[in-house]
Design an enzyme around this catalytic site. Structure first.
Site, short mmCIF file in Angstrom:
data_model
loop_
_atom_site.label_atom_id
_atom_site.label_comp_id
_atom_site.label_asym_id
_atom_site.label_seq_id
_atom_site.Cartn_x
_atom_site.Cartn_y
_atom_site.Cartn_z
N HIS A 489 0.82 -1.21 0.00
CA HIS A 489 0.00 0.00 0.00
C HIS A 489 0.86 1.26 0.00
CE1 HIS A 489 -3.62 -2.35 0.40
NE2 HIS A 489 -3.05 -3.03 1.39
N LYS A 589 19.01 6.39 28.72
CA LYS A 589 18.28 5.19 29.11
C LYS A 589 16.90 5.53 29.67
CE LYS A 589 18.01 0.75 30.03
NZ LYS A 589 17.71 -0.08 28.86
C1 AGP Z 1 14.57 1.13 24.01
O1 AGP Z 1 15.60 0.49 23.34
C2 AGP Z 1 14.66 2.57 23.99
N1 AGP Z 1 15.86 3.01 24.59
C3 AGP Z 1 13.41 3.35 24.39
O2 AGP Z 1 12.56 3.27 23.30
C4 AGP Z 1 12.64 2.95 25.66
O3 AGP Z 1 12.03 1.71 25.48
C5 AGP Z 1 11.57 4.03 25.97
O4 AGP Z 1 12.23 5.25 26.22
C6 AGP Z 1 10.68 3.68 27.12
O5 AGP Z 1 11.39 3.55 28.31
P1 AGP Z 1 10.77 2.81 29.57
O6 AGP Z 1 10.52 1.42 29.16
O7 AGP Z 1 11.82 2.95 30.62
O8 AGP Z 1 9.51 3.54 29.92
#
Ligand code: AGP
Length: 594
Positions: A489, A589
Site C-alpha cells: 500500500h 536510558k
Molecule cells: C529502548 O531500546 C529505547 N531506549 C526506548 O525506546 C525505551 O524503550 C523508551 O524510552 C521507554 O522507556 P521505559 O521502558 O523505561 O519507559
C-alpha cells in the site's frame, strides 16, 4: 537523562573515589559531561568537563579530590551544548553552594532575568544554574540550607531531582525531587543519594524513596526526611535484591551483549510472577477493556499484548503511546484496566498518563525497576525480573515485559497450553544464542546498507517494529518495521536492488501470506534475510539467507524468541560501523522529560 549522586561518609575519608565509582555506574543516563564537587578546608572543590567519563578522568584525575562528602553528575544536555561551562555541578558566583540536577527547570529564563537584575552573574547556558543562585540568595536571607532548598522549590517549575552542598553548612547534603527519580541509600560506611540503584548497589542495599516535595537531609549521623510542613516523615526502608555484579559487564565487551545473553534467565525469573498476576486478576474483577500505555520498546511489547489479549482472552485492547494518551482520556472508565509498561518506571510521558488514568480506572504497572515512580503510583504492579539493564537499547527487559504480558493473558484466559509453551521459551532463546558466531559473520554483509525493512504479520508485526528500532537506535541506520501486508500500500515503491529486507516467518497461520510478501520484495531486487523454522526448505530457496529457529517455536510465542536474532544483528552491525552500542548518540536510558 542526567544522573546525580551524593555521598557523605561516616569516617573522615576521601569520598571522591566512591563518588566517581557511583557516578560511573550511571553513565547510561548521560554521557556528554561529568563533574564532581567535594568539600574540604572550607571550600567547595570542583572538577568537571565535557566528554566521556574515561576521557574526563584521564584529563582531570577525578578521584583525586579532598573531602568526605560531595555530589556528582553525568549530563545529557538539554539546555546548552555539552561544554565545561555547562557541566554540573553548578555554583553561585561566590562558590558557596554547589548543585547537581536531573530534570528541566521550565521557568529558568524568567528566574534568571530577575536574579540578574538583583546583581547575580550567570556563567552557563543551563537551566540548572538558577538553583545554586536561588539557594545562595535564600541563605543570604538567613535561611539554613534545608529551608533555602525549600524556598527554591517554591520558585522553580518543572522536573527535578537536586542535591546541594554549601560551605555555610558543611557536612550536610540536602536533596529533593519532583518528577525526576531520586533514591537514598543507607550504607555501612555512609549515606548515599542517586538517580538510580545501579549507582549504589555496591555500597547500600537499604533504600528510601523520597516523594515529590519531600526534603532529604543527609549528614554523618543519618538521613532525615521532612514533608512540606517540616514534619519528620517516617520512611519505609526497602531492600534491593539486585547484586553489584548484575550491574557489571562481567567479561562481556558491552552491557548490551551481556543483557542479550541474560534473556533466558530473565524469562525464567519473570515466570515466577504467575501467582502475583492471578491475585491481581482476581482483585480487578470485571474487566471489559485493557488499555496499554507505553513508549518505545515498551510500546512494542504492548502491541504484542493487544494481539494476545484480544485473540486468547477476547477482551478489547488498545495500545496508546504515552505521549499521545491525553486524546483517549474520555474513553476510560472503571471497567478499563490501564496497563503501563516501562523498564525504568520513570518515563515522564508514561507518568503523566498514569496520573490521568488513576482518576478513572484501575492501573497496573509492568516495571523492571523496583521502587520506581510507576510502581509507587499504580494500583497494581508486576515486576519484571530482568535485573538491572544498563545498555540504552532495551533487550532483556523487552522479553521480560513480553513474558509478563503472556502470563497475564494466559492466567486471564486460563490457557494452560500457553502456560506450558511459555515454560519452553528459555531453552528456545538459548538455542538462538548458540548462533551468535553465525549472526556476527552475517552482519558483515550489510555494511553497505543505508536502509532496512522489517516485515512481519500478526504477532510478528511488533517484532518487526522492535527489530527496526534496535537497528536504528544503535547503528544509526534507517530501519522501518512494517506489517507485511501493508507494504504493497505504498512502501513497496522504496524496494530497490539490494535493499535489505528482514522477513519474520514463524510457522503458523500467517506463514503463506507472509511468504507471498517475501516474494513480492524479492522480485523487486531486495536482499532478503529471513527468520524461520529450521528445515523450512522452501524458505531457503526463496530468501538470500535464513536464520533458522527451532520449528517448535509456535507463531503465538514467536515474539519472545524471534526478537533475539534481530537484537544480535543490530548489535553486530553497530560494532561493524564502529559505534558504541551501549551509549547511542542523543539517547538516554531513562527519559524523564516530556
Ligand atoms: C529502548 O531500546 C529505547 N531506549 C526506548 O525506546 C525505551 O524503550 C523508551 O524510552 C521507554 O522507556 P521505559 O521502558 O523505561 O519507559
Amino acid at each position: 537523562m542526567c544522573g546525580i549522586v551524593g555521598c557523605i561518609l561516616k569516617e573522615d575519608e576521601d569520598v571522591a573515589p566512591i563518588l566517581f565509582d557511583c557516578i560511573s555506574k550511571l553513565e547510561y543516563r548521560g554521557y556528554d559531561s561529568i563533574g564532581l564537587a567535594t568539600f574540604s578546608d572550607n571550600k567547595i572543590h570542583i572538577k568537571k568537563d565535557k566528554g566521556k567519563i574515561i576521557e574526563v578522568d584521564n584529563k582531570l584525575n577525578l578521584t583525586d579530590m579532598p573531602g568526605s562528602f560531595g555530589i556528582a553528575h553525568v549530563r545529557w544536555a538539554t539546555h546548552g551544548d555539552p561544554s565545561k561551562m555547562n557541566s554540573h555541578p553548578h555554583v553561585d558566583e561566590e562558590n558557596t553552594v554547589a548543585v547537581v540536577h536531573n530534570g528541566i527547570i521550565e521557568n529558568y529564563l524568567e528566574i534568571k532575568e530577575k536574579l540578574t537584575l538583583e546583581g547575580h552573574v550567570f556563567k552557563s547556558e543551563t537551566d540548572t544554574e538558577v538553583i545554586p543562585h536561588l539557594i545562595q540568595k535564600f541563605m543570604d536571607e538567613k535561611f539554613d540550607l534545608e529551608h533555602a532548598v525549600r524556598k527554591t522549590i517554591e520558585v522553580i517549575e518543572g522536573a527535578y531531582a537536586i542535591a546541594a552542598i554549601s560551605t555555610r553548612e558543611p557536612n550536610k547534603i540536602v536533596a529533593t525531587r519532583k518528577d525526576s527519580p531520586l533514591i537514598v541509600g543507607l550504607g555501612e560506611n555512609g549515606y548515599y543519594l542517586a538517580s538510580d540503584s545501579p549507582a549504589i548497589l555496591k555500597y547500600a542495599k537499604d533504600i528510601i524513596y523520597p516523594e515529590k516535595g519531600e526534603i532529604v537531609i543527609v549528614d554523618r549521623e543519618g538521613v532525615i526526611v521532612h514533608d512540606e510542613f517540616d514534619n519528620v516523615v517516617n520512611k519505609q526502608i526497602e531492600t534491593i535484591n539486585w547484586t553489584p555484579e548484575m550491574a557489571e559487564k562481567e567479561g562481556y565487551e558491552h552491557f548490551m551483549i551481556k543483557e542479550i545473553n541474560e534473556q533466558a534467565t530473565a524469562v525464567t525469573n519473570t515466570l515466577t510472577q504467575k501467582e502475583n498476576i492471578q491475585e491481581i486478576i482476581d482483585d480487578v474483577g470485571d474487566l471489559q477493556r485493557v488499555c496499554f500505555v507505553a513508549c518505545g520498546t515498551s510500546y512494542h511489547a504492548s502491541l504484542t499484548g493487544k494481539y494476545l489479549i484480544e485473540s486468547i482472552a477476547g477482551i478489547p485492547t488498545d495500545v496508546i503511546l504515552a505521549s499521545e494518551f491525553k486524546y483517549s482520556v474520555n474513553t476510560l472508565n472503571d471497567k478499563t484496566l490501564v496497563v503501563f509498561i516501562s523498564q525504568s518506571g520513570e518515563t515522564a510521558d508514561s507518568l503523566k498518563a498514569l496520573d490521568v488514568a488513576n482518576q478513572t480506572s484501575k492501573t497496573l504497572g509492568i516495571v523492571n525497576v523496583a521502587g520506581s515512580a510507576i510502581t509507587r503510583r499504580a494500583d497494581y504492579v508486576i515486576q519484571t525480573q530482568a535485573g538491572p539493564e544498563i545498555g540504552v537499547a532495551a533487550t532483556k527487559t523487552y522479553v521480560a515485559q513480553l513474558t509478563s504480558i503472556y502470563l497475564f493473558a494466559a492466567v486471564l484466559s486460563k490457557n494452560e497450553e500457553l502456560l506450558s509453551e511459555l515454560e519452553k521459551v528459555p531453552a528456545f532463546i538459548d538455542e538462538v544464542l548458540e548462533q551468535d558466531d553465525f549472526i556476527k559473520e552475517l552482519s558483515k554483509r550489510y555494511n553497505y546498507a543505508r536502509d532496512f525493512f522489517y516485515l512481519g504479520r500478526g504477532y510478528s508485526y511488533p517484532t518487526a517494529l522492535e527489530g527496526a528500532l534496535k537497528l536504528k537506535e544503535i547503528s544509526y541506520i534507517h530501519g522501518e518495521g512494517y506489517a507485511a501486508g501493508e507494504l504493497k500500500h505504498g512502501p513497496l515503491a522504496l524496494i530497490d536492488e539490494g535493499i535489505p529486507v528482514v522477513v519474520i516467518l514463524p510457522p503458523g497461520d500467517n506463514y503463506r501470506k507472509t511468504m507471498s510478501n517475501l516474494e513480492e520484495v524479492k522480485s523487486r531486487g531486495a536482499n532478503v534475510l529471513a527468520l524461520g523454522a529450521e528445515g523450512d526448505e522452501s524458505l531457503k530457496t526463496k530468501a538470500d539467507v535464513v536464520i533458522p529457529i527451532n520449528p517448535d517455536v509456535k507463531e503465538i510465542i514467536a515474539p519472545l524468541v524471534y526478537i533475539v536474532p534481530l537484537q544480535l544483528i543490530a548489535y553486530y552491525i553497530t560494532l561493524e560501523k564502529g559505534h558504541d552500542p551501549d551509549k547511542p548518540k542523543n539517547l538516554a536510558k531513562c527519559v524523564t522529560v516530556e
